[in-house]
Write an enzyme that holds these catalytic residues in place. Structure first.
Site, PDB file in Angstrom:
ATOM      1  N   ILE A   1      38.698  44.054  41.764  1.00 21.50           N
ATOM      2  CA  ILE A   1      37.497  43.334  42.188  1.00 21.50           C
ATOM      3  C   ILE A   1      37.816  42.310  43.270  1.00 21.50           C
ATOM      4  O   ILE A   1      37.162  42.268  44.318  1.00 21.50           O
ATOM      5  CB  ILE A   1      36.826  42.634  40.987  1.00 21.50           C
ATOM      6  CG1 ILE A   1      36.596  43.642  39.847  1.00 21.50           C
ATOM      7  CG2 ILE A   1      35.509  42.000  41.415  1.00 21.50           C
ATOM      8  CD1 ILE A   1      35.706  44.811  40.196  1.00 21.50           C
TER       9      ILE A   1
ATOM     10  N   ASP B   1      28.521  38.964  53.242  1.00 17.78           N
ATOM     11  CA  ASP B   1      27.898  40.037  54.010  1.00 17.78           C
ATOM     12  C   ASP B   1      26.858  40.801  53.205  1.00 17.78           C
ATOM     13  O   ASP B   1      25.803  41.177  53.731  1.00 17.78           O
ATOM     14  CB  ASP B   1      28.958  41.025  54.513  1.00 17.78           C
ATOM     15  CG  ASP B   1      29.905  40.407  55.517  1.00 17.78           C
ATOM     16  OD1 ASP B   1      29.699  39.229  55.855  1.00 17.78           O
ATOM     17  OD2 ASP B   1      30.846  41.090  55.953  1.00 17.78           O
TER      18      ASP B   1
ATOM     19  N   VAL C   1      29.506  47.218  44.706  1.00 16.44           N
ATOM     20  CA  VAL C   1      28.787  46.494  43.658  1.00 16.44           C
ATOM     21  C   VAL C   1      29.040  44.998  43.792  1.00 16.44           C
ATOM     22  O   VAL C   1      30.176  44.552  43.946  1.00 16.44           O
ATOM     23  CB  VAL C   1      29.223  46.985  42.263  1.00 16.44           C
ATOM     24  CG1 VAL C   1      28.537  46.165  41.171  1.00 16.44           C
ATOM     25  CG2 VAL C   1      28.916  48.460  42.094  1.00 16.44           C
ATOM     26  N   SER C   2      27.962  44.209  43.727  1.00 15.70           N
ATOM     27  CA  SER C   2      28.066  42.752  43.781  1.00 15.70           C
ATOM     28  C   SER C   2      27.052  42.147  42.826  1.00 15.70           C
ATOM     29  O   SER C   2      25.842  42.355  42.993  1.00 15.70           O
ATOM     30  CB  SER C   2      27.807  42.243  45.199  1.00 15.70           C
ATOM     31  OG  SER C   2      27.640  40.830  45.201  1.00 15.70           O
ATOM     32  N   VAL C   3      27.546  41.403  41.846  1.00 14.21           N
ATOM     33  CA  VAL C   3      26.640  40.753  40.895  1.00 14.21           C
ATOM     34  C   VAL C   3      25.790  39.708  41.603  1.00 14.21           C
ATOM     35  O   VAL C   3      24.562  39.672  41.456  1.00 14.21           O
ATOM     36  CB  VAL C   3      27.427  40.111  39.739  1.00 14.21           C
ATOM     37  CG1 VAL C   3      26.486  39.339  38.810  1.00 14.21           C
ATOM     38  CG2 VAL C   3      28.183  41.170  38.954  1.00 14.21           C
TER      39      VAL C   3
ATOM     40  N   ARG D   1      35.687  36.640  49.238  1.00 14.87           N
ATOM     41  CA  ARG D   1      34.362  36.733  48.623  1.00 14.87           C
ATOM     42  C   ARG D   1      33.272  36.612  49.690  1.00 14.87           C
ATOM     43  O   ARG D   1      32.494  35.662  49.705  1.00 14.87           O
ATOM     44  CB  ARG D   1      34.202  35.660  47.545  1.00 14.87           C
ATOM     45  CG  ARG D   1      35.298  35.679  46.518  1.00 14.87           C
ATOM     46  CD  ARG D   1      35.140  34.596  45.468  1.00 14.87           C
ATOM     47  NE  ARG D   1      34.456  35.068  44.292  1.00 14.87           N
ATOM     48  CZ  ARG D   1      34.274  34.335  43.201  1.00 14.87           C
ATOM     49  NH1 ARG D   1      34.721  33.116  43.149  1.00 14.87           N
ATOM     50  NH2 ARG D   1      33.637  34.822  42.176  1.00 14.87           N
TER      51      ARG D   1
ATOM     52  N   ASP E   1      36.886  38.764  34.977  1.00 17.54           N
ATOM     53  CA  ASP E   1      36.934  37.400  34.450  1.00 17.54           C
ATOM     54  C   ASP E   1      37.747  37.280  33.157  1.00 17.54           C
ATOM     55  O   ASP E   1      37.926  36.175  32.638  1.00 17.54           O
ATOM     56  CB  ASP E   1      35.516  36.866  34.214  1.00 17.54           C
ATOM     57  CG  ASP E   1      34.863  36.383  35.494  1.00 17.54           C
ATOM     58  OD1 ASP E   1      35.548  36.302  36.521  1.00 17.54           O
ATOM     59  OD2 ASP E   1      33.650  36.086  35.471  1.00 17.54           O
TER      60      ASP E   1
ATOM     61  N   CYS F   1      35.485  28.994  43.432  1.00 15.56           N
ATOM     62  CA  CYS F   1      36.863  29.377  43.126  1.00 15.56           C
ATOM     63  C   CYS F   1      37.553  29.946  44.357  1.00 15.56           C
ATOM     64  O   CYS F   1      36.959  30.694  45.127  1.00 15.56           O
ATOM     65  CB  CYS F   1      36.887  30.435  42.013  1.00 15.56           C
ATOM     66  SG  CYS F   1      36.612  29.776  40.365  1.00 15.56           S
TER      67      CYS F   1
ATOM     68  N   ASN G   1      27.472  32.472  33.497  1.00  8.80           N
ATOM     69  CA  ASN G   1      27.146  33.421  34.552  1.00  8.80           C
ATOM     70  C   ASN G   1      25.717  33.933  34.470  1.00  8.80           C
ATOM     71  O   ASN G   1      25.221  34.547  35.417  1.00  8.80           O
ATOM     72  CB  ASN G   1      28.121  34.605  34.522  1.00  8.80           C
ATOM     73  CG  ASN G   1      29.510  34.219  34.998  1.00  8.80           C
ATOM     74  OD1 ASN G   1      29.692  33.178  35.624  1.00  8.80           O
ATOM     75  ND2 ASN G   1      30.490  35.048  34.694  1.00  8.80           N
TER      76      ASN G   1
END
Length: 430
Positions: A339, A134, A173-175, A131, A317, A126, A23
């Protein structure tokens, strides 16, 4: 199609080297599009997703050079790879490749920042919920880009003179979106301030690499990241941080099977919440000079409730792996997923091994059982697949996991690492 065969009932004892974080490696590789110089990444794991992304980057003009072949030494699992993108030869990321892995969509940020325009397919990867993209679109639009969705592609265009720094706060929040906006903002005019940014260690790792390339980023690891745009970035040499998800996965495997294992080339600070949860479940975990030691000798597994949250909370995860562990606990536990809305696909497969799990919305209730029994099971996604392996380590008899290409996307030589510690795990090719 390959399968993994596990014969349960064996403790794990020995040393497991932890690979570089997938990641972290993926966004770091994509950052090579931001410079015409060479970006050298050390500790890159040998995974299917990494190989696929190298192909995708090659289509954009990145020359990829791997230092020799993967060594078969005890402590040599990852590689050093050089990425050089003198010129971007194609600003289109095709559906054929992007649909296979969601993270490849992240090229939209560097392509837009460096070339001023790009056409990128909507992502795949996945099958976990919707997911949506936007947040990516809104973040890049805040930097002045125009974004149009047409026939499954996003056509993105920067204003004349390039992207423009701005203040933008993510509604959630979005990695991935934090990665993309941060990369794009490095070459924007002026200063960008990202609010409600992801705080994951992989975001910090990317920021450190970008700063080594000449970017001016501060605040990574907090909810507010500030980026002062620069006119260009140079090459750099950077070591990918250890994989905290792989670390947590093997720690849970030891807690499930019992034994005493040293996890090398990792850091307990990367997953405090998950490790503390494991301690409450009965594992003995201590830091070492180069990682950690995980033990569970004799004591049973205690039930513990968890709720997944963005970092520094319990990682989504590791949710499936922890659920597998709880199937053997001495009571009732609950796992709540906040999440993703569809991340319980492993439940029905764990049930085939004898697990007692009931679902109510986003919460799973797990009633621990005295024994699991081996059976054929099927992997549904990356993390779910390894949860079945963990369950198989403690199940009576033989468990076979099919569709293990999911495992190959995120775990480097898993069966080899487990076998070296006494597990009976083998890959069967058909």
């Amino acid at each position: 199609m390959d399968r993994i065969r596990i014969v349960g009932g064996n403790e794990l004892n020995g040393i497991i080297p932890i690979s570089g974080a997938k990641n972290a490696a993926l966004p770091l590789m994509i950052a090579s599009l931001l410079t015409s110089d060479t970006l050298t990444l050390e500790n890159v794991p040998h995974l299917a997703d990494v190989e696929l992304l190298m192909r995708i980057l090659g289509n954009h003009g990145v020359d990829v050079a791997v230092n020799g072949r993967r060594e078969r030494q005890e402590d040599s699992y990852s590689r050093t790879i050089h990425f050089t993108c003198r010129t971007i030869v194609d600003t289109t990321a095709s559906y054929e490749l992007v649909s296979k892995m969601r993270a490849s969509f992240w090229v939209i940020g560097p392509l837009l920042a460096r070339e001023g325009h790009c056409r990128v397919s909507l992502p795949g990867g996945c099958a976990i919920g919707t997911r949506p993209v936007d947040l990516f679109i809104e973040g890049l639009t805040a930097l002045g880009a125009t974004m149009e969705i047409d026939a499954g592609y996003i056509n993105a265009k920067a204003p004349n003179g390039g992207l423009i720094g701005a203040r933008y706060t993510f509604p959630k929040v979005s990695v991935g979106a934090t990665h993309v906006v941060m990369m794009a903002a490095t070459l924007a005019r002026g200063t960008t301030v990202i609010g409600n940014a992801a705080r994951e260690p992989e975001v910090v790792d990317l920021a450190n690499c970008l700063n080594a390339m000449g970017a001016k980023i501060s605040g990574a690891g907090t909810a507010t990241i500030t980026i002062e745009g620069v006119t260009s970035l140079s090459g750099a040499r950077h070591r990918v941080l250890p994989d905290r998800i792989e670390t947590g996965t093997y720690a849970m495997a030891v807690a499930m099977a019992g034994g005493d294992v040293v996890l090398e080339n990792t850091d307990v600070a990367l997953l405090d919440t998950a490790l503390e949860t494991l301690r409450r479940a009965g594992a003995d975990i201590s830091a070492t000079n180069n990682g950690m030691r995980v033990k569970r000798n004799g004591a049973g597994i205690k039930p513990v409730d968890i709720v997944t949250d963005p970092f520094p909370g319990f990682p989504t995860d590791l949710q499936a792996q922890f659920m597998a562990l709880m199937t053997r606990s001495s009571g009732i536990s609950h796992v709540t997923e906040t999440i993703f809305e569809n991340r319980f696909m492993h439940v029905q497969e764990l049930a085939r091994l004898g697990a007692r799990i009931t679902l109510s919305g986003q919460t799973a209730k797990i009633e621990g059982v005295q024994r699991l029994r081996g059976a054929p099971v099927m992997a549904t996604d990356l993390r779910a697949s390894v949860s079945l392996v963990i369950a198989g380590l403690a199940a009576e008899g033989e468990t076979t996991v099919s569709r293990v290409y999911h495992l190959d996307r995120g775990f480097e030589r898993l069966e080899e690492k487990l076998t070296r510690c006494g597990a009976v795990v083998e890959r069967i090719s058909e």
